[in-house]
Scaffold this motif. Structure first.
Motif, PDB file in Angstrom:
ATOM      1  N   ARG A 288      20.686  -6.932  11.197  1.00 23.30           N
ATOM      2  CA  ARG A 288      19.593  -6.753  10.085  1.00 23.30           C
ATOM      3  C   ARG A 288      18.278  -6.365  10.866  1.00 23.30           C
ATOM      4  N   ASP A 293      16.999  -0.826   3.776  1.00 27.54           N
ATOM      5  CA  ASP A 293      17.841  -1.176   2.833  1.00 27.54           C
ATOM      6  C   ASP A 293      19.221  -0.642   3.008  1.00 27.54           C
ATOM      7  N   SER A 294      20.099  -1.593   3.326  1.00 28.71           N
ATOM      8  CA  SER A 294      21.340  -1.123   3.895  1.00 28.71           C
ATOM      9  C   SER A 294      22.113  -0.032   3.175  1.00 28.71           C
ATOM     10  N   SER A 295      21.915  -0.194   1.823  1.00 21.73           N
ATOM     11  CA  SER A 295      22.901   0.807   0.997  1.00 21.73           C
ATOM     12  C   SER A 295      22.249   2.113   1.325  1.00 21.73           C
ATOM     13  N   ARG A 296      20.934   2.463   1.116  1.00 19.91           N
ATOM     14  CA  ARG A 296      20.242   3.620   1.260  1.00 19.91           C
ATOM     15  C   ARG A 296      20.626   4.145   2.815  1.00 19.91           C
ATOM     16  N   ASP A 330      17.438 -12.878   0.173  1.00 19.69           N
ATOM     17  CA  ASP A 330      18.068 -11.854  -0.496  1.00 19.69           C
ATOM     18  C   ASP A 330      17.581 -10.362   0.191  1.00 19.69           C
ATOM     19  N   ALA A 331      16.420 -10.244   0.564  1.00 17.23           N
ATOM     20  CA  ALA A 331      15.745  -9.159   1.045  1.00 17.23           C
ATOM     21  C   ALA A 331      16.327  -9.081   2.650  1.00 17.23           C
ATOM     22  N   ARG A 334      19.668  -7.765   2.225  1.00 24.33           N
ATOM     23  CA  ARG A 334      20.110  -6.448   1.972  1.00 24.33           C
ATOM     24  C   ARG A 334      19.874  -5.658   3.027  1.00 24.33           C
ATOM     25  N   SER A 335      18.923  -5.893   3.947  1.00 21.08           N
ATOM     26  CA  SER A 335      18.788  -5.009   5.085  1.00 21.08           C
ATOM     27  C   SER A 335      19.805  -5.248   6.380  1.00 21.08           C
ATOM     28  N   GLN A 364      13.090   5.176   7.235  1.00 25.07           N
ATOM     29  CA  GLN A 364      12.884   4.299   6.161  1.00 25.07           C
ATOM     30  C   GLN A 364      11.524   3.293   6.314  1.00 25.07           C
ATOM     31  N   THR A 365      11.353   2.692   7.465  1.00 23.08           N
ATOM     32  CA  THR A 365      10.302   1.783   7.701  1.00 23.08           C
ATOM     33  C   THR A 365       8.917   2.517   7.833  1.00 23.08           C
ATOM     34  N   ALA A 368       8.181   3.264   4.235  1.00 21.71           N
ATOM     35  CA  ALA A 368       8.129   2.114   3.112  1.00 21.71           C
ATOM     36  C   ALA A 368       6.547   2.016   2.578  1.00 21.71           C
TER      37      ALA A 368
END
Length: 368
Positions: A288, A293-296, A330-331, A334-335, A364-365, A368
């Motif tokens: 992680r 966002d892993s899906s992205r 959850d965050a 998801r990462s 991404q970061t 963000a």
């Protein structure tokens, strides 16, 4: 495309493909008494021997199934007997175990879910407290499909047997990759497509003294336990893949150890490994990175095939139950991403994939 999703499925080995091809034209039913039938039966039995040898061949019966999900459903459902109506399993198990246990609980069985620690390892003290004279079965993954953690199967099995319960091992991710403690298990589920074999076939290994009710009724095939006509083509592919996995066991493991070391070095300190790094199959890296966002990330890095966890749960939108069991938010779940590699992965592919993943994660970061 760089393929890094070996936990979801593996490429078909050329040797397995070669073993399968003749059976596209040879159509004999392996349960028929004539020559084409006997030839097909011989191919099936050769495959059964090859898979048994790869497992360790310490006696027992090997029953071919449609896959490990069927084998797990069968093992859990058949375990409930008499006054023993309790199943003990782990919070990080595959859905085929947890969902089957839930289904049995709806029919009156008791289901106890054991916790794991932050490294993903079972709490053996909690297991000892939960496994009692009402327990029918203890079920555990050898190698976790999402985080690659290797559980202390022998210790769990000893607790089960001391209480008079059976022990079922889901060895799908471990077969051909790590040593399987066959002597500790009563039932073991394996699958061909995780060891460079075809999809659509797996097996349930049963200790000789294991008593289990038939799962599919009909023609009485496979020791009278699972009726139905077997596919010589699928069996042959499974057998060839298993024989190759046994032959290449040390070579494949040295290869994935080198790949893991390269991946960790190339990805760098921005990534944190989920689960134990010591008690782990080296071909599975679940990591992680804060703020992604892993899906992205998966959709942006189009040159690399990797995942956010179990293929069986993809698209659900829910955070991984395995990562949540480790205590991740959850965050954080998801990462997280899962990189799976193996026999046909090259170090150049790992290098290229690490660059692309880091580049996309940094974008991404920054935005963000």
């Amino acid at each position: 495309m760089i393929y890094l999703d070996y936990q979801a499925t593996t490429p078909l080995a050329p040797e397995a493909r070669a073993a399968m091809l003749p059976w596209l034209d040879r159509f004999g039913n392996p349960h028929s008494p004539h020559r084409p039938g006997r030839e097909a039966a011989a191919a099936v039995e050769l495959a059964r021997d090859q898979v048994s040898v790869a497992l360790g061949q310490q006696g027992g019966r090997l029953v071919f199934t449609s896959g490990a999900t069927e084998a797990a459903n069968w093992a859990l459902s058949a375990a409930i007997r008499g006054s023993r109506r309790k199943i003990v399993t782990l919070a990080t198990e595959h859905a085929c175990i947890l969902d089957t246990a839930d289904g049995l609980a709806a029919q009156g069985a008791e289901c106890v879910i054991l916790p794991v620690d932050a490294a993903g390892m079972v709490d053996l003290d909690a297991a000892a407290d939960a496994i009692d004279d009402r327990t029918a079965l203890v079920a555990a993954l050898l190698v976790n499909n999402e985080i690659g953690v290797v559980q202390p199967i022998a210790a769990l099995a000893e607790l089960a047997h001391r209480a008079g319960a059976h022990f079922f091992c889901d060895a799908v991710q471990g077969f051909g990759r790590v040593a399987i403690p066959l002597q500790s298990c009563d039932m073991i589920a394996i699958s061909a497509h995780k060891i460079f074999g075809p999809k659509g076939i797996g097996a349930l290994w049963l200790r000789n003294d294991s008593v289990i009710a038939p799962f599919i009724h009909g023609g009485g095939q496979q020791y009278g336990l699972r009726s139905g006509t077997l596919s010589p083509m699928l069996c042959a592919g499974f057998g060839a893949a298993a024989a190759l996995a046994a032959e290449r066991f040390d070579t494949d493991n040295r290869h994935v150890e080198a790949l893991q070391a390269a991946a960790l070095a190339l990805l760098g300190s921005d990534w944190t490994v989920n689960g134990s790094l010591a008690a782990r199959y080296r071909g599975n890296l679940n990591l992680r990175r804060d703020g992604i966002d892993s899906s992205r990330l998966i959709s942006e890095v189009r040159e690399v095939a990797f995942s956010a966890g179990s293929a069986c749960a993809s698209g659900s939108g829910r955070p991984s139950h395995v990562l949540r069991a480790l205590g991740l938010s959850d965050a954080e779940a998801r990462s997280s991403i899962r990189l799976g590699f193996g026999r046909y992965t090259t170090e150049d592919e790992i290098r290229r994939a690490a660059y692309l993943i880091n580049e996309a994660a940094t974008r991404q970061t920054e935005w963000a």
